[in-house]
Design an enzyme around this catalytic site. Structure first.
Site, short mmCIF file in Angstrom:
data_model
loop_
_atom_site.label_atom_id
_atom_site.label_comp_id
_atom_site.label_asym_id
_atom_site.label_seq_id
_atom_site.Cartn_x
_atom_site.Cartn_y
_atom_site.Cartn_z
CE LYS A 104 -3.90 1.88 2.61
NZ LYS A 104 -4.86 1.74 3.74
CB SER A 152 -8.00 3.66 2.68
OG SER A 152 -7.17 3.14 3.81
CB SER A 187 -8.42 1.01 5.61
OG SER A 187 -9.10 2.12 5.70
#
Lengths: 95, 488
Positions: free
Chosen positions: B78, B153, B177
């Protein structure tokens, strides 16, 4: 409205953010809606409840104060837009 | 069977037996990325050169008999987790050109094992959002239906694993997330106990809630990745000193007599009929496996989301105060004085949702409102924590849905911040209480994946893995995302 336009302008200043007049309007409406929702918390009596800031029961974490090698100065400066003589360069703040 | 559709444990076997080289595996994945990325948009940066170089090093390791679990395994990180020499943007204009001078501890641990980093994945700006639509650069599409969001997210990481762009990925979970996008994309995602995985090098959003965790194709892989990334780190004072268990030893099908708690509060607010029915069927599977299903209650659950938005925004407003444009990040070109330089640069660099949260957090912490909002939310946090403690006196784990809905349409919730926040209604309480939670696919509703959430006691990841593995073996999820011709 849970928050006024004037308060939104004040908070923007505290947060070091700049908004257009339209954005201030928009944020006033949106933040009011969010605050109305958050005010749901006031349904609860928390008079005798201790706050929990952190879930893990650790407090101060100490280590020996030993000299160790740190990151190269050049590596640290690489992401700065303005540098001079191995330092970060900032605008003049004293007249 | 394509190389890129294999799990970590399958790849590992091929690699260790030298039936395939790391270079071949890496090339297969890079090809796959080129093939599907125009449709999925999961990645911000593809690190082809670095990957090929790492692949050669991993092949050497295997040749020399030094192979470990993740040697030669392709991974995507990420883009809010620092990678030395590789741009780390947080999907924000503020950090568009930021190249970290150091690795996050988790990245260091993956590299030590010989994992091959293929790229950095898209997210909602600074991890604030539930759909990746808040990214300053692109919206990631759900591999099951390209007109829908992958969740967020960590939507890029979830979509990348679902679309076979990597064998596994890392994400971060502040209010759901990891688990929510895992649920929407039909993959396994785990948020470990707060303090289990070092946050050093994770760009801070809400420090008392953030935790790094894996996205994998199955539960076995989740255990393997967890083994590598956990452990005390002197660079993160909130990472705890605990004995490192071998999570793969919990990959057992037996859960007879285990007490599984089901709370009615997890089936109330905004839950879709199809999600509810699929999760109820999953609970039936546990019953058939001989577990005891126990009715429990988390009475304060409905207060978790409002408390979360105050706590997370307050911490974010203080964490994001560091972006002044001087040491790194976007800096204003035209300004009047120092304060105006800060204000202009920050306003140009941050997107709308980030500004909204900074504003909310600043307001909640400001003079006159601190007690009414921030302190109040921290007190409610205590109530929620106590709720879970009481529940865990009666059961070993809690199961329920991860998300109240399946993947929603792109654009459906972008104009209504509150509707977007509701996507996290079943996940935020776990962060508030610092507990570990996993999401694993348990079926389809209208052709879209439904996630089952298993929540455990602090540091009881082993038990979660046991429960998830038993479910996975009894209820194989063989469906594949069709939107990209899914070769899984």
């Amino acid at each position: 409205m849970a928050i006024s336009k004037c308060e939104v302008e004040h908070v923007a200043k505290l947060a070091r953010l700049k908004f257009s007049a339209e954005e201030i309007e928009e944020f006033t409406v949106q933040l009011s809606k969010i605050l109305d929702y958050v005010n749901k918390l006031n349904e609860l009596d928390t008079e005798n409840v201790e706050p929990t800031a952190h879930i893990v029961p650790i407090h101060n974490v100490f280590r020996e104060d030993e000299v160790k090698p740190s990151m190269d100065r050049e590596k640290i400066l690489i992401n700065a837009s303005y540098t001079e003589n191995g330092c970060f360069k900032v605008p003049k703040i004293i007249e | 069977m394509e190389l890129y559709s294999l799990t970590i444990h399958q790849l590992k076997e091929f690699l260790h037996k030298k039936e395939v080289s790391v270079l071949e595996v890496t090339r297969a994945y890079l090809e796959r990325i080129k093939e599907v990325e125009p449709q999925i948009d999961a990645l911000i940066t593809i690190t082809e050169e670095f990957a090929l170089q790492r692949a050669k090093e991993a092949d050497e390791k295997i040749k020399n008999g030094e192979a470990k679990d993740l040697t030669g395994i392709p991974v995507i990180i990420k883009d809010n987790i620092s990678t030395e020499g590789i741009r780390t943007t947080c999907s924000s204009k503020m950090l568009e050109n930021y190249v970290p001078p150091y690795n996050a501890t988790v990245v260091e641990r993956l590299l030590e094992e010989g994992a091959v980093i293929l790229g950095k994945s898209n997210l909602d700006e600074f991890a604030m959002g539930s759909s990746t639509e808040n990214s300053a650069f692109k919206t990631t599409k759900n591999p099951w239906d390209l007109s829908r969001v992958p969740g967020g997210s960590s939507g890029g990481s979830a979509a990348a694993v679902a679309a076979d762009e990597a064998a596994f990925a890392l994400g971060s979970d502040t209010g759901g997330s990891i688990r929510q996008p895992a649920s929407l994309c039909g993959v396994v995602g785990m948020k470990p106990t707060y303090g289990l995985v070092s946050r050093y090098g994770l760009v801070a959003f809400a420090s008392s809630l953030d935790q790094i965790g894996p996205f994998t194709k199955d539960v076995t892989d989740c255990a393997i990745v967890l083994n590598t990334i956990i452990g005390h780190d002197p660079m993160d004072s909130t990472s705890l000193k605990i004995d490192k268990p071998d999570y793969t030893s919990y990959l057992k099908e037996d859960i007879k007599g285990l007490k599984i708690g089901v709370a009615k509060e997890f089936f109330s607010t905004g839950i879709e009929k199809g999600v509810k029915e699929t999760v109820q069927k999953a609970i039936k599977v546990f019953e058939d496996l001989g577990a005891d299903i126990i009715d429990i209650s988390i009475p304060y659950l409905e207060y978790a989301l409002p408390a979360y938005y105050i706590i997370a925004s307050a911490e974010a407003s203080s964490n994001l105060a560091r972006y002044d444009g001087i040491r790194y990040g976007h800096i204003a070109k035209n300004y009047e004085d120092l304060i105006d330089m800060y204000m202009t640069g920050r306003s140009e660099g941050f997107g709308k949702e980030v500004k909204r949260r900074i504003m909310l957090g600043t307001y909640a912490l400001s003079s006159g409102y601190y007690d009414a909002y921030y302190k109040k939310a921290l007190k409610v946090r205590t109530l929620i924590k106590n709720d879970f403690e009481r529940a865990f006196e009666k059961c070993d784990v809690i199961v329920g849905p991860t998300s109240p809905t399946v993947a929603f349409k792109i654009g459906e919730r972008t104009n209504d911040p509150l509707a977007m926040y509701l996507a996290d209604i079943y996940t935020v309480s776990v962060n508030i209480a610092g507990l570990p939670g996993i999401s694993l696919p348990c079926g389809l509703s209208d052709g879209l994946p439904v996630g089952l959430q298993v929540i455990g006691k602090h540091f009881d990841e082993g038990r979660i893995i046991n429960v998830a593995y038993a479910f996975e073996q009894a209820n194989k999820f063989n469906a594949k995302p069709q939107a990209i011709g899914g070769a899984r």
